[in-house]
Design an enzyme around this catalytic site. Structure first.
Site, mmCIF file in Angstrom:
data_model
loop_
_atom_site.group_PDB
_atom_site.id
_atom_site.type_symbol
_atom_site.label_atom_id
_atom_site.label_comp_id
_atom_site.label_asym_id
_atom_site.label_seq_id
_atom_site.Cartn_x
_atom_site.Cartn_y
_atom_site.Cartn_z
ATOM 1 N N ASP A 155 0.955 -1.205 0.013
ATOM 2 C CA ASP A 155 0.007 0.044 -0.032
ATOM 3 C C ASP A 155 0.857 1.154 0.045
ATOM 4 O O ASP A 155 1.871 1.197 0.917
ATOM 5 C CB ASP A 155 -1.036 0.139 1.299
ATOM 6 C CG ASP A 155 -2.289 0.180 1.080
ATOM 7 O OD1 ASP A 155 -2.398 1.526 0.337
ATOM 8 O OD2 ASP A 155 -3.297 -0.330 1.154
ATOM 9 N N ASP B 194 -3.047 4.664 -2.625
ATOM 10 C CA ASP B 194 -4.237 5.311 -1.608
ATOM 11 C C ASP B 194 -4.567 6.628 -2.148
ATOM 12 O O ASP B 194 -3.726 7.513 -2.461
ATOM 13 C CB ASP B 194 -3.726 5.322 -0.197
ATOM 14 C CG ASP B 194 -4.763 5.650 1.033
ATOM 15 O OD1 ASP B 194 -5.507 4.639 0.982
ATOM 16 O OD2 ASP B 194 -4.868 6.642 1.176
ATOM 17 N N GLU C 63 -6.154 4.068 -6.191
ATOM 18 C CA GLU C 63 -7.389 4.083 -5.604
ATOM 19 C C GLU C 63 -7.985 5.568 -6.055
ATOM 20 O O GLU C 63 -7.130 6.613 -5.485
ATOM 21 C CB GLU C 63 -7.476 4.084 -3.979
ATOM 22 C CG GLU C 63 -8.940 3.923 -3.284
ATOM 23 C CD GLU C 63 -8.842 4.423 -2.027
ATOM 24 O OE1 GLU C 63 -9.972 4.142 -1.032
ATOM 25 O OE2 GLU C 63 -7.937 5.093 -1.693
ATOM 26 N N HIS D 248 -11.188 -3.122 2.804
ATOM 27 C CA HIS D 248 -11.237 -2.715 4.389
ATOM 28 C C HIS D 248 -12.050 -1.326 4.594
ATOM 29 O O HIS D 248 -12.140 -1.011 5.636
ATOM 30 C CB HIS D 248 -9.797 -2.583 4.691
ATOM 31 C CG HIS D 248 -9.056 -1.408 4.011
ATOM 32 N ND1 HIS D 248 -8.852 -1.158 2.792
ATOM 33 C CD2 HIS D 248 -8.864 -0.034 4.396
ATOM 34 C CE1 HIS D 248 -8.204 -0.104 2.463
ATOM 35 N NE2 HIS D 248 -8.272 0.618 3.455
ATOM 36 N N ASP D 249 -12.638 -0.750 3.442
ATOM 37 C CA ASP D 249 -13.438 0.353 3.645
ATOM 38 C C ASP D 249 -14.953 0.085 3.466
ATOM 39 O O ASP D 249 -15.926 1.128 3.661
ATOM 40 C CB ASP D 249 -13.042 1.627 2.863
ATOM 41 C CG ASP D 249 -11.607 2.106 2.918
ATOM 42 O OD1 ASP D 249 -11.209 1.972 4.421
ATOM 43 O OD2 ASP D 249 -11.022 2.514 2.109
HETATM 44 O O1 TEU Z 1 -9.853 5.560 1.494
HETATM 45 C C1 TEU Z 1 -10.134 6.746 0.667
HETATM 46 C C2 TEU Z 1 -11.581 6.776 0.355
HETATM 47 O O2 TEU Z 1 -11.943 7.761 -0.027
HETATM 48 C C3 TEU Z 1 -12.833 6.260 1.299
HETATM 49 O O3 TEU Z 1 -12.709 4.805 1.094
HETATM 50 C C4 TEU Z 1 -12.564 6.498 3.033
HETATM 51 O O4 TEU Z 1 -11.836 5.643 3.522
HETATM 52 C C5 TEU Z 1 -14.000 6.594 3.590
HETATM 53 O O5 TEU Z 1 -14.675 5.233 3.340
HETATM 54 C C6 TEU Z 1 -15.104 7.748 2.786
HETATM 55 O O6 TEU Z 1 -16.086 7.557 3.649
HETATM 56 C C7 TEU Z 1 -8.342 5.409 1.756
HETATM 57 C C8 TEU Z 1 -8.109 4.048 2.429
HETATM 58 O O7 TEU Z 1 -8.590 3.043 1.669
HETATM 59 C C9 TEU Z 1 -8.781 4.339 3.723
HETATM 60 O O8 TEU Z 1 -8.825 3.147 4.655
HETATM 61 C C10 TEU Z 1 -8.204 5.500 4.581
HETATM 62 O O9 TEU Z 1 -8.826 5.748 5.622
HETATM 63 C C11 TEU Z 1 -7.926 6.649 3.583
HETATM 64 O O10 TEU Z 1 -7.753 6.505 2.264
HETATM 65 C C12 TEU Z 1 -7.009 7.791 4.208
HETATM 66 O O11 TEU Z 1 -5.886 7.160 3.977
#
Ligand code: TEU
Ligand code: CA
Length: 566
Positions: free
Chosen positions: A98, A206, A264, A337-338
């Protein structure tokens, strides 16, 4: 191995904190991952993507990094990392890291130096701005712009010492790096090169479409609650493509290895994605788009979930398939994971748990693109079923709870929204067996193991040829065996059907047809599969024989069939 080897690859995402604990401290670690490689090899995945394992104060579970070239002691050390990398490579699995470079931790030495003084040589490595004209420093509304942070509240934090604000699009412990500064970019590329020299096989980047902000920084459209929406002013910004092309030149272009890069990119449109992933432009191999996982967000946002509109979901996915048909490439995912667990979100985790988990897997994996499996998805792991705010750990959920309370949303409604959509649904420990804490730890897990681990676990599925994980294994096998899965064209069938998800893939003389019932009712799909042999079916023993030549496929609840003919 060809340059686009990743088209026939399947990626498995490991969230280290929740994968496997090896030392009883209740937190997963690198040794734990190494001890579970058998499972990943059995499944047949080609690539492991590791969520962040770098040194971090863990304000956002490692997405706040204080040293890019050290392993957080929670997870192990560089020696453990090398051992894991060697072990994965020995089993023919690549390892993708990552890369979190839109922001660092506020405890990163770069930020400490930047914060130390207005005259620091690293001051300009981050976004520092004076208070808004006419406002007292630190007073409400004095933030340089009105942007709301992703994790609630203003995206600017006040620094008493210098009287200025720094930008943080996420948590206040995640200050945004200033990519306009060439020194920042060179430092990032040097760090990436260091990891590639160590032997890693690529990066998942990310929020890589947030690194270029529209200048000068300015207010966004007002949002309910007083803050503003800065998103259009920093998503896919003016220099985004330039930065990625430079990164490619400085990091990947001179190397002989075979890498995978995936950006992402929340909010990216299909047009953006063509630009990011067209191989001629040399930016990234593929991106994670968000349209299909935002499909059920309601008027109050992600914690206001709406029932699935299948026709809309298919329209989104079909549009992405069409847009990247000739140039560029899709990634395919339901979970990460989100996101909440797909079997609970779009499937039916009560009455048709296994069938719906498999049907959703089939329609995802056999589209054109590279599929991603998030740990536990291959077991059909469900949402966590949390009912009290005290059970949540994720900062986004905890902040959203406070924010929605202030907007006077009733508590029961907030808790329902969190139960359905919280990121913690994805973050409960992997359910390895039926023992206490599911075999994840001998200690106390940092977040509770879901009670259904007593029957829903890897061990129970391992010897069962009809298990959800066996079905995932078959999907991966099919991709590896039949080039039509990776390389065939895509045609959506029955786009307007509110229950059936069906499509056709064609490569040379081979035709692959996928027909799935995304509902709990009996349906008939008007799809002609007369000449095809059934190569995959999700109901195992319960299969009803297909009436040949009818031009129609009868499907029971959540039944999914895959036909191949050449
Ligand atoms: O996620 C970015 C993002 O835009 C979203 O998925 C966010 O986590 C959230 O769900 C908005 O509602 C990335 C990573 O995958 C996430 O785990 C991190 O928290 C974020 O960036 C910051 O690094
Ligand atoms: Ca541990």
């Amino acid at each position: 191995m060809s340059d686009d080897w990743w088209k026939s690859a399947v990626v498995y995402q490991v969230y280290p904190r929740s994968f496997q604990d090896s030392n009883g401290d209740g937190i997963g670690d690198l040794e734990g991952i190494r001890s579970r490689l058998d499972h990943l090899e059995w499944l047949g995945v080609d690539v492991i993507w590791l969520s962040p394992i770098y040194a971090s104060p863990q304000a956002d579970n490692g997405y706040d990094i204080s040293d890019y070239q050290a392993i957080d002691p929670t997870f192990g050390d560089l020696e453990d990392f090398d051992a894991l990398l060697t072990a994965a490579h020995a089993r023919d699995m690549k390892v993708v890291m990552d890369l979190v470079v839109n922001h660092t931790s506020d405890e990163h030495p770069w930020f400490l130096e930047s914060r130390a003084s207005k005259r620091s040589p690293k001051r300009d490595w981050y976004w520092w701005r004076p208070p808004r004209d006419g406002f007292e420093p630190g007073a409400p509304g004095a933030e340089p712009t009105n942007w709301r942070a992703f994790f609630s509240g203003p995206a600017w934090a006040f620094d008493e010492e210098s009287g200025e604000y720094y930008l943080h699009l996420f948590h206040q412990k995640q200050p945004d790096l200033n990519w306009e500064n060439p020194e920042v970019r060179q430092a990032v590329y040097a760090m990436m090169n260091w990891w590639l020299d160590r032997g890693v096989d690529g990066f998942r980047m990310d929020v890589i479409n947030l690194i270029s902000k529209v200048l000068p920084l300015r207010d966004g459209e007002p949002l309910p609650g007083g803050l503003g929406n800065g998103f259009p002013l920093y998503a896919c910004g003016p220099r985004n493509h330039e930065f990625l092309q430079e990164m490619h030149r400085e990091v990947f272009a001179g190397r002989a290895g075979r890498f995978l890069t995936v950006g992402e990119t929340p909010g990216a449109t299909v047009d953006d994605a063509v630009l990011f992933t067209d191989p001629e432009r040399a930016e990234v191999d593929m991106v994670f788009q968000f349209e299909h996982v935002d499909v059920d967000h309601g008027p109050l946002g992600k914690f206001d979930p709406q029932p699935l509109d299948l026709v809309r979901l298919k329209a989104i996915l079909g549009r992405w398939q069409a847009a990247l048909a000739d140039r560029g490439w899709n990634s395919l995912y339901w979970d990460n994971h989100d996101q909440p667990r797909v079997v609970s979100r779009f499937g039916d985790d009560r009455d048709h748990w296994a069938a719906s988990a498999k049907a959703l897997a089939a329609v995802l994996h056999l589209m054109r693109g590279t599929p991603y499996i998030y740990q536990g998805e291959e077991l059909g792991m469900t949402n966590a079923g949390l009912t009290s705010i005290d059970d949540y750990r994720d900062v986004e959920s905890l902040n959203a709870y406070d924010e929605l309370r202030e907007l006077d949303v009733p508590e029961a409604r907030i808790l329902d929204g969190l139960a359905a959509m919280s990121r913690d649904n994805a973050r409960t420990p992997v359910q390895w067996d039926g023992s206490a804490h599911g075999g994840f730890t001998t200690g106390t897990p940092w977040i509770a193991v879901t009670p259904n681990h007593t029957w829903l676990n890897a061990e129970a599925q391992r010897e069962d040829p009809d298990s959800v994980s066996a079905f995932y294994r078959s999907l991966i096998e099919l991709r590896h065996a039949e080039p039509v899965v990776a390389h065939g064209t895509f045609e959506m069938l029955l786009a307007e059907d509110p229950q059936v998800f069906a499509y056709r893939r064609v490569l040379d003389g081979t035709v692959l047809t996928v027909v799935a019932n995304i509902s709990g009712a009996d349906v008939t799909a008007a799809v002609d599969v007369a000449h095809g042999g059934l190569v995959l079916h999700n109901l195992g023993e319960a299969a009803t024989p297909y009436p040949a030549g009818a031009g129609e496929v009868p499907l029971g609840p959540w039944e999914a069939r895959v036909y191949l003919h050449r």
